[in-house]
Design a protein around this motif. Structure first.
Motif, PDB file in Angstrom:
ATOM      1  N   PHE A  36      12.097 -25.269 -44.478  1.00 48.33           N
ATOM      2  CA  PHE A  36      13.107 -24.218 -44.608  1.00 48.33           C
ATOM      3  C   PHE A  36      14.269 -24.475 -43.637  1.00 48.33           C
ATOM      4  CE2 PHE A  36      13.679 -19.305 -44.002  1.00 48.33           C
ATOM      5  CZ  PHE A  36      14.873 -19.343 -44.709  1.00 48.33           C
ATOM      6  N   PHE A  37      13.945 -24.754 -42.388  1.00 49.44           N
ATOM      7  CA  PHE A  37      14.977 -25.000 -41.385  1.00 49.44           C
ATOM      8  C   PHE A  37      15.742 -26.294 -41.685  1.00 49.44           C
ATOM      9  CE2 PHE A  37      13.133 -21.513 -39.372  1.00 49.44           C
ATOM     10  CZ  PHE A  37      13.765 -21.188 -38.182  1.00 49.44           C
ATOM     11  N   MET A  38      15.058 -27.313 -42.204  1.00 46.56           N
ATOM     12  CA  MET A  38      15.740 -28.554 -42.593  1.00 46.56           C
ATOM     13  C   MET A  38      16.792 -28.295 -43.668  1.00 46.56           C
ATOM     14  SD  MET A  38      12.469 -31.159 -42.766  1.00 46.56           S
ATOM     15  CE  MET A  38      13.374 -32.271 -43.840  1.00 46.56           C
ATOM     16  N   LEU A  39      16.431 -27.491 -44.666  1.00 43.58           N
ATOM     17  CA  LEU A  39      17.352 -27.213 -45.765  1.00 43.58           C
ATOM     18  C   LEU A  39      18.540 -26.382 -45.297  1.00 43.58           C
ATOM     19  CD1 LEU A  39      14.701 -26.518 -48.548  1.00 43.58           C
ATOM     20  CD2 LEU A  39      16.294 -28.444 -48.462  1.00 43.58           C
ATOM     21  N   ILE A  40      18.292 -25.419 -44.403  1.00 47.91           N
ATOM     22  CA  ILE A  40      19.394 -24.628 -43.854  1.00 47.91           C
ATOM     23  C   ILE A  40      20.354 -25.526 -43.072  1.00 47.91           C
ATOM     24  CG2 ILE A  40      19.955 -22.875 -42.126  1.00 47.91           C
ATOM     25  CD1 ILE A  40      17.499 -21.332 -43.014  1.00 47.91           C
ATOM     26  N   PHE A  70      20.125 -17.253 -52.280  1.00 50.77           N
ATOM     27  CA  PHE A  70      20.622 -17.341 -53.660  1.00 50.77           C
ATOM     28  C   PHE A  70      22.141 -17.185 -53.708  1.00 50.77           C
ATOM     29  CE2 PHE A  70      21.858 -15.325 -57.682  1.00 50.77           C
ATOM     30  CZ  PHE A  70      21.423 -16.293 -58.578  1.00 50.77           C
ATOM     31  N   VAL A  71      22.655 -16.144 -53.072  1.00 42.04           N
ATOM     32  CA  VAL A  71      24.094 -15.888 -53.159  1.00 42.04           C
ATOM     33  C   VAL A  71      24.888 -16.957 -52.422  1.00 42.04           C
ATOM     34  CG1 VAL A  71      25.947 -14.247 -52.673  1.00 42.04           C
ATOM     35  CG2 VAL A  71      23.711 -13.418 -53.425  1.00 42.04           C
ATOM     36  N   SER A  72      24.413 -17.365 -51.235  1.00 45.71           N
ATOM     37  CA  SER A  72      25.158 -18.370 -50.480  1.00 45.71           C
ATOM     38  C   SER A  72      25.208 -19.700 -51.218  1.00 45.71           C
ATOM     39  CB  SER A  72      24.543 -18.569 -49.084  1.00 45.71           C
ATOM     40  OG  SER A  72      23.213 -19.041 -49.165  1.00 45.71           O
ATOM     41  N   GLY A  73      24.174 -19.992 -52.001  1.00 44.07           N
ATOM     42  CA  GLY A  73      24.188 -21.236 -52.774  1.00 44.07           C
ATOM     43  C   GLY A  73      24.938 -21.120 -54.084  1.00 44.07           C
ATOM     44  N   PRO A  91      12.110 -21.377 -53.200  1.00 43.76           N
ATOM     45  CA  PRO A  91      10.664 -21.533 -53.399  1.00 43.76           C
ATOM     46  C   PRO A  91       9.914 -21.845 -52.114  1.00 43.76           C
ATOM     47  CG  PRO A  91      11.873 -23.405 -54.322  1.00 43.76           C
ATOM     48  CD  PRO A  91      12.878 -22.353 -53.994  1.00 43.76           C
ATOM     49  N   VAL A  92      10.578 -22.508 -51.174  1.00 41.46           N
ATOM     50  CA  VAL A  92       9.928 -22.799 -49.893  1.00 41.46           C
ATOM     51  C   VAL A  92       9.581 -21.491 -49.176  1.00 41.46           C
ATOM     52  CG1 VAL A  92      10.220 -23.863 -47.627  1.00 41.46           C
ATOM     53  CG2 VAL A  92      11.074 -25.038 -49.665  1.00 41.46           C
TER      54      VAL A  92
END
Length: 410
Positions: free
Chosen positions: A230-234, A297-300, A394-395
């Motif tokens: 999760f932190f990697m994706l952020i 969702f919204v930020s993406g 999903p993560v």
């Protein structure tokens, strides 16, 4: 037993003191991270080195931080988070003073390697202190102020370093940053009574109920590993927006530099202030995953149209603003999700471990987005950035589900 039952709720003023002191330390950590890049040209000219060599200094800083942050978390959990934090601030200040006095580029690099070592303590110590020393109803807001303090440090450091360097030279600017670290360390020592005590002693009873918190095995549980991802994706999302947003817009739609810079700046500013909104929300609901999922969702999704449509200035800035706002709102819930799956007595090591995801994402994402730019697909940069946010959904769902399953089976 939950983490919030380890200690009695401190009074309101004690909460404010904990949040203020830890937030100040987080501000300093972000100042220390960014002291070098704004003065690259001055350091390069003095030592006759290349930008690649300067980049290696930054890389060494980050590699050391990534490798040793989890061990620092173990140290925090087994000793005094307050004293570990003070030690990190003092070591960071000493490292910057050494860099300011460095007669050669090699010694400058060694000083920044030590600064990377000092950087390892902040996330484990900060999150252990906020989780253990702030009363239950204010933890989410404490996390939001902590994040905002870091964002603020990131925002003010480049301009501050340039101004200081123009007045007293880059060496003087390093000394000024070092003095800031010493001031905050002194404040934590003098005013930090609510931070006092050993973390192990405060969580000993909880460790008896959750033995896995006492060693490295807690880091290998599925909820913790998912939060690392999760932190990697952020982090990858942030790299896409901050590092490549401007060049991608210019290459894709010939967006004027002034407009693309404004759009990215609005995104970052709203993200910083929305963190405080996110903290307010966490105090009013326990469904932290819902806030995180909506924010992701919204930020993406608001970035995706920018890859396919050449919007006018108003629509471009509006979409970037929405993305930034919701990216900020989700940040405190991000930390509450990690806290919810952390056994009592393991805050330092778990937060130290999952926040290395920032370093991993910061290492992997730039070459990937850079390659997309090199092969002439700037739209892929924007789409890829959006996908990083959407892929985190999903993560988070799996992490929360596995965490609740663990609680049910306990």
């Amino acid at each position: 037993m939950t983490p919030t039952t380890i200690v009695a709720s401190p009074p309101h003023l004690a909460d404010l003191r904990v949040i203020g002191l830890v937030g100040a330390a987080h501000f300093v950590s972000h100042v220390f991270i960014l002291v070098l890049p704004p003065v690259f040209p001055l350091v390069r000219a003095e030592f006759s080195v290349s930008y690649t060599e300067l980049g290696l200094v930054v890389a060494v800083f980050n590699v050391i931080s990534a490798l040793l942050q989890t061990p620092a978390g173990f140290l925090v959990d087994r000793s005094s988070a307050r004293m570990v934090l003070v030690g990190g601030l003092v070591l960071g200040a000493a490292s910057l003073a050494a860099a300011a006095a460095a007669p050669s580029f090699l010694l400058l690099g060694l000083a920044f390697a030590c600064l990377g070592l000092a950087n390892t303590v902040y996330h484990p110590a900060d999150y252990a202190l906020l989780s253990n020393r702030v009363s239950h109803g204010r933890v989410g807001q404490a996390f939001s102020i902590h994040i905002f303090a870091g964002f603020l440090g990131t925002a003010v450091t480049p301009a501050a370093m340039v101004i200081l360097a123009s007045a007293i030279g880059w060496r003087g600017a390093f000394v000024a940053a070092a003095l800031l670290g010493l001031v905050v360390a002194a404040a934590i020592l003098i005013l930090g009574e609510p931070l006092a005590g050993r973390e192990a002693a405060r969580a000993r009873a909880a460790d008896a109920a959750a033995p896995s918190a006492g060693d490295w095995r807690v880091l290998m549980t599925m909820p913790v590993i998912l939060n690392l991802i999760f932190f990697m994706l952020i982090a990858a999302f942030a790299v896409g927006v901050q590092n490549y947003g401007i060049v991608a817009l210019e290459a894709l739609w010939a967006t004027p530099l002034s407009l693309s810079t404004t759009a990215i700046t609005v995104h970052l500013m709203l993200s910083a202030f929305a963190v405080l909104v996110g903290g307010w929300l966490t105090a009013r609901t326990d469904r932290h995953e819902t806030i995180a999922l909506i924010g992701l969702f919204v930020s993406g999704i608001t970035l995706l149209p920018i890859a396919f449509v050449d919007f006018n200035a108003t629509f471009l800035i509006a979409l970037m603003a929405l993305s930034g706002f919701f990216n900020g709102v989700l940040q405190p819930s991000r930390d509450m999700i990690v806290r919810a799956v952390t056994p009592p007595g393991a805050f330092g090591r778990v937060f130290g471990f999952v926040t290395t995801g920032f370093n991993i994402g910061g290492v992997l994402a730039p070459p990937a987005f850079g390659y997309m730019m090199d092969v002439g697909t700037p739209a892929s940069v924007i789409v890829g950035t959006a996908i990083c946010s959407l892929a985190a959904i999903p993560v988070v769902l799996f992490s929360v589900a596995r965490g609740r399953r663990g609680v049910t089976n306990a």
